[in-house]
Design a protein around this motif. Structure first.
Motif, PDB file in Angstrom:
ATOM      1  N   ALA A  51     -11.997  -0.047  12.172  1.00  0.00           N
ATOM      2  CA  ALA A  51     -10.527   0.066  12.296  1.00  0.00           C
ATOM      3  C   ALA A  51      -9.684  -0.984  11.426  1.00  0.00           C
ATOM      4  O   ALA A  51      -9.844  -1.992  11.388  1.00  0.00           O
ATOM      5  CB  ALA A  51      -9.759   0.192  13.557  1.00  0.00           C
ATOM      6  N   VAL A  52      -8.599  -0.560  10.468  1.00  0.00           N
ATOM      7  CA  VAL A  52      -8.004  -1.132   9.657  1.00  0.00           C
ATOM      8  C   VAL A  52      -6.722  -1.695  10.333  1.00  0.00           C
ATOM      9  O   VAL A  52      -6.110  -0.665  10.916  1.00  0.00           O
ATOM     10  CB  VAL A  52      -7.712  -0.376   8.473  1.00  0.00           C
ATOM     11  N   ASN A  53      -6.568  -2.884  10.345  1.00  0.00           N
ATOM     12  CA  ASN A  53      -5.302  -3.420  11.009  1.00  0.00           C
ATOM     13  C   ASN A  53      -4.218  -3.535   9.837  1.00  0.00           C
ATOM     14  O   ASN A  53      -4.024  -4.395   9.290  1.00  0.00           O
ATOM     15  CB  ASN A  53      -5.553  -4.742  11.581  1.00  0.00           C
ATOM     16  N   LEU A  54      -3.269  -2.573   9.928  1.00  0.00           N
ATOM     17  CA  LEU A  54      -2.311  -2.481   9.001  1.00  0.00           C
ATOM     18  C   LEU A  54      -1.133  -3.704   9.032  1.00  0.00           C
ATOM     19  O   LEU A  54      -0.968  -3.993   8.100  1.00  0.00           O
ATOM     20  CB  LEU A  54      -1.513  -1.066   9.081  1.00  0.00           C
ATOM     21  N   GLN A  55      -0.982  -4.052  10.034  1.00  0.00           N
ATOM     22  CA  GLN A  55       0.001  -5.148  10.556  1.00  0.00           C
ATOM     23  C   GLN A  55      -0.512  -6.413   9.937  1.00  0.00           C
ATOM     24  O   GLN A  55       0.118  -7.254   9.241  1.00  0.00           O
ATOM     25  CB  GLN A  55       0.361  -5.145  11.884  1.00  0.00           C
ATOM     26  N   GLU A  56      -1.702  -6.598  10.001  1.00  0.00           N
ATOM     27  CA  GLU A  56      -2.387  -8.038   9.283  1.00  0.00           C
ATOM     28  C   GLU A  56      -2.234  -7.811   7.860  1.00  0.00           C
ATOM     29  O   GLU A  56      -1.756  -8.609   7.249  1.00  0.00           O
ATOM     30  CB  GLU A  56      -3.888  -7.856   9.788  1.00  0.00           C
ATOM     31  N   LEU A 102       0.981  -9.410   3.032  1.00  0.00           N
ATOM     32  CA  LEU A 102       1.986  -8.641   1.763  1.00  0.00           C
ATOM     33  C   LEU A 102       3.231  -9.667   2.080  1.00  0.00           C
ATOM     34  O   LEU A 102       3.712 -10.015   1.177  1.00  0.00           O
ATOM     35  CB  LEU A 102       2.298  -7.278   2.224  1.00  0.00           C
ATOM     36  N   GLU A 103       3.316  -9.955   3.204  1.00  0.00           N
ATOM     37  CA  GLU A 103       4.700 -10.941   3.583  1.00  0.00           C
ATOM     38  C   GLU A 103       4.493 -12.079   2.807  1.00  0.00           C
ATOM     39  O   GLU A 103       5.362 -12.787   2.042  1.00  0.00           O
ATOM     40  CB  GLU A 103       5.119 -10.954   4.882  1.00  0.00           C
ATOM     41  N   ASP A 104       3.423 -12.659   3.182  1.00  0.00           N
ATOM     42  CA  ASP A 104       2.941 -14.161   2.471  1.00  0.00           C
ATOM     43  C   ASP A 104       3.077 -14.106   0.887  1.00  0.00           C
ATOM     44  O   ASP A 104       3.423 -14.991   0.296  1.00  0.00           O
ATOM     45  CB  ASP A 104       1.622 -14.392   3.122  1.00  0.00           C
TER      46      ASP A 104
END
Length: 114
Positions: free
Chosen positions: A2-7, A12-14
């Motif tokens: 599964a892909v962890n989109l929040q990660e 992206l935030e960084d």
């Protein structure tokens, strides 16, 4: 797997925090804060913007007097080089956000494309 989109969002935030566009906004805002008159103008204009947004969300009509005040604030802001620099930097970041948003919604666009 599964892909962890929040990660990915945190990555992206960084990346955004390390971008030239972000640094330009931060530097420009530091200049605004360092100049009392610029900061005062900026804070007043933001307060007016937030007031207008709130009024619109509540379906309220913006009074002519308030519009005139906002126009006067906008004219004063345009003359302030510190705020003008900040607004230009914000515009650049907005362009980045638009491009990122296009990338993010691309899979959904493809789902609904006929």
């Amino acid at each position: 797997m599964a892909v962890n989109l929040q990660e990915h969002a945190h990555k992206l935030e960084d990346a955004l925090r390390n971008s030239e566009e972000y640094k330009a906004i931060k530097d420009a805002y530091d200049k605004v804060k360092a100049h009392e008159e610029s900061k005062k103008l900026f804070d007043e204009f933001r307060e007016t913007q937030l007031k207008f947004q709130q009024m619109q969300m509540q379906g309220e009509q913006i009074e002519e007097e308030d519009l005139k005040k906002a126009q006067e604030q906008a004219q004063a802001i345009e003359k302030d080089e510190n705020i003008a620099e900040l607004m230009a930097a914000e515009q650049q970041m907005s362009q980045v956000f638009q491009e990122i948003n296009q990338i993010i919604v691309k899979p959904l666009d493809e789902v609904y494309a006929d």
